[in-house]
Write a protein that holds these residues in place. Sequence first.
Motif, PDB file in Angstrom:
ATOM      1  N   HIS A 141     155.086  25.739 115.922  1.00  0.00           N
ATOM      2  CA  HIS A 141     154.451  23.909 115.541  1.00  0.00           C
ATOM      3  C   HIS A 141     154.476  23.401 116.358  1.00  0.00           C
ATOM      4  N   LEU A 142     155.195  23.400 118.087  1.00  0.00           N
ATOM      5  CA  LEU A 142     155.166  22.888 119.541  1.00  0.00           C
ATOM      6  C   LEU A 142     153.477  23.676 119.819  1.00  0.00           C
ATOM      7  N   GLU A 143     152.820  24.915 120.155  1.00  0.00           N
ATOM      8  CA  GLU A 143     151.864  25.718 120.442  1.00  0.00           C
ATOM      9  C   GLU A 143     150.297  24.718 119.663  1.00  0.00           C
ATOM     10  N   GLN A 144     151.013  24.186 118.223  1.00  0.00           N
ATOM     11  CA  GLN A 144     150.000  23.858 117.790  1.00  0.00           C
ATOM     12  C   GLN A 144     149.896  22.436 118.328  1.00  0.00           C
ATOM     13  N   TYR A 145     151.268  21.940 118.337  1.00  0.00           N
ATOM     14  CA  TYR A 145     150.833  19.752 118.765  1.00  0.00           C
ATOM     15  C   TYR A 145     150.044  20.749 120.548  1.00  0.00           C
ATOM     16  N   TRP A 146     150.183  21.693 121.065  1.00  0.00           N
ATOM     17  CA  TRP A 146     149.951  21.578 122.469  1.00  0.00           C
ATOM     18  C   TRP A 146     148.503  21.917 122.696  1.00  0.00           C
ATOM     19  N   ALA A 147     147.554  22.206 121.160  1.00  0.00           N
ATOM     20  CA  ALA A 147     146.862  22.408 121.138  1.00  0.00           C
ATOM     21  C   ALA A 147     145.953  21.548 120.479  1.00  0.00           C
ATOM     22  N   GLN A 148     146.570  20.538 119.746  1.00  0.00           N
ATOM     23  CA  GLN A 148     145.004  19.698 119.243  1.00  0.00           C
ATOM     24  C   GLN A 148     144.668  18.443 120.311  1.00  0.00           C
ATOM     25  N   PRO A 149     143.419  18.079 119.926  1.00  0.00           N
ATOM     26  CA  PRO A 149     142.639  17.342 121.088  1.00  0.00           C
ATOM     27  C   PRO A 149     143.411  15.355 120.675  1.00  0.00           C
ATOM     28  N   SER A 150     143.555  14.743 121.894  1.00  0.00           N
ATOM     29  CA  SER A 150     144.474  13.612 121.386  1.00  0.00           C
ATOM     30  C   SER A 150     143.569  12.306 120.494  1.00  0.00           C
ATOM     31  N   ALA A 151     143.887  12.002 120.273  1.00  0.00           N
ATOM     32  CA  ALA A 151     143.410  10.821 119.748  1.00  0.00           C
ATOM     33  C   ALA A 151     142.966   9.462 120.213  1.00  0.00           C
ATOM     34  N   THR A 152     143.598   9.530 121.835  1.00  0.00           N
ATOM     35  CA  THR A 152     143.626   8.717 122.618  1.00  0.00           C
ATOM     36  C   THR A 152     143.005   9.298 124.221  1.00  0.00           C
ATOM     37  N   PRO A 153     141.970   8.491 124.463  1.00  0.00           N
ATOM     38  CA  PRO A 153     141.264   9.526 125.746  1.00  0.00           C
ATOM     39  C   PRO A 153     141.958   9.385 126.856  1.00  0.00           C
ATOM     40  N   ALA A 154     141.647  10.257 128.025  1.00  0.00           N
ATOM     41  CA  ALA A 154     142.707  10.844 128.156  1.00  0.00           C
ATOM     42  C   ALA A 154     142.370   9.727 130.032  1.00  0.00           C
ATOM     43  N   THR A 155     141.721   8.294 129.746  1.00  0.00           N
ATOM     44  CA  THR A 155     140.985   7.767 131.080  1.00  0.00           C
ATOM     45  C   THR A 155     141.869   6.504 130.415  1.00  0.00           C
ATOM     46  N   ASP A 156     142.604   6.647 129.525  1.00  0.00           N
ATOM     47  CA  ASP A 156     143.187   4.956 128.822  1.00  0.00           C
ATOM     48  C   ASP A 156     145.003   5.879 129.039  1.00  0.00           C
ATOM     49  N   THR A 157     145.345   4.068 129.979  1.00  0.00           N
ATOM     50  CA  THR A 157     146.470   4.246 130.080  1.00  0.00           C
ATOM     51  C   THR A 157     147.543   3.793 129.415  1.00  0.00           C
ATOM     52  N   GLY A 158     147.297   3.165 128.295  1.00  0.00           N
ATOM     53  CA  GLY A 158     148.268   2.567 127.129  1.00  0.00           C
ATOM     54  C   GLY A 158     148.519   4.000 125.700  1.00  0.00           C
ATOM     55  N   ARG A 159     148.182   4.744 125.971  1.00  0.00           N
ATOM     56  CA  ARG A 159     148.667   6.005 125.158  1.00  0.00           C
ATOM     57  C   ARG A 159     149.662   5.819 124.081  1.00  0.00           C
ATOM     58  N   ASN A 160     149.855   5.416 123.264  1.00  0.00           N
ATOM     59  CA  ASN A 160     150.143   5.607 122.435  1.00  0.00           C
ATOM     60  C   ASN A 160     151.765   4.575 122.194  1.00  0.00           C
ATOM     61  N   SER A 161     150.852   2.959 122.837  1.00  0.00           N
ATOM     62  CA  SER A 161     152.244   2.221 122.825  1.00  0.00           C
ATOM     63  C   SER A 161     152.625   1.973 122.161  1.00  0.00           C
ATOM     64  N   SER A 162     151.570   1.840 120.748  1.00  0.00           N
ATOM     65  CA  SER A 162     152.548   0.678 119.161  1.00  0.00           C
ATOM     66  C   SER A 162     153.791   1.187 119.127  1.00  0.00           C
TER      67      SER A 162
END
Length: 162
Positions: A141-162
């Motif tokens: 399950h963690l390996e699947q999580y690590w392989a998923q593309p991020s929903a947040t652009p890499a340059t965005d410093t506000g990663r999932n802060s909601s």
Amino acid sequence: MLNPEDQFHVGIVVEDFEGTLEQLSSLFGYDWCDETGGPVALELPTGAAVLDMRCTFSRTSPRLEVVRRIPGTLWEPVPGSTLHHVGYWSDDVAGDTLKLEDHGYVIEATRPGADGGLFFAFLRSARGPRVELVTRGVQPHLEQYWAQPSATPATDTGRNSS
């Protein structure tokens, strides 16, 4: 006992989650999974507790886990360092916990698994790093999580802060 090849991450606990991710990305090239977590039922030496545990893992290896600080718990930054724990896969978390206790480690927190065994355990020692044992059953399950593309652009410093 534990094997070096079972060590799969180093956990750090930080005050400034987004700032730490940005710094580790810009200085060391890390790429991050989306933040994950929520309320987790734990057993602490003081009794049962539910803590809002939130973290992210690097997609980049060696794997880092960046954990949001939880005031008043063992998930606080260590003064002078954010290094928190070394994480190991375990085929028998309860059995490996007992072995570490036999070598002077003290249980700080455990989480029961759906099968009645331990899902994870945190242990500390006066002579070594804090250790997190994680059931190997969650590895796919963690390996699947690590392989998923991020929903947040890499340059965005506000990663999932909601």
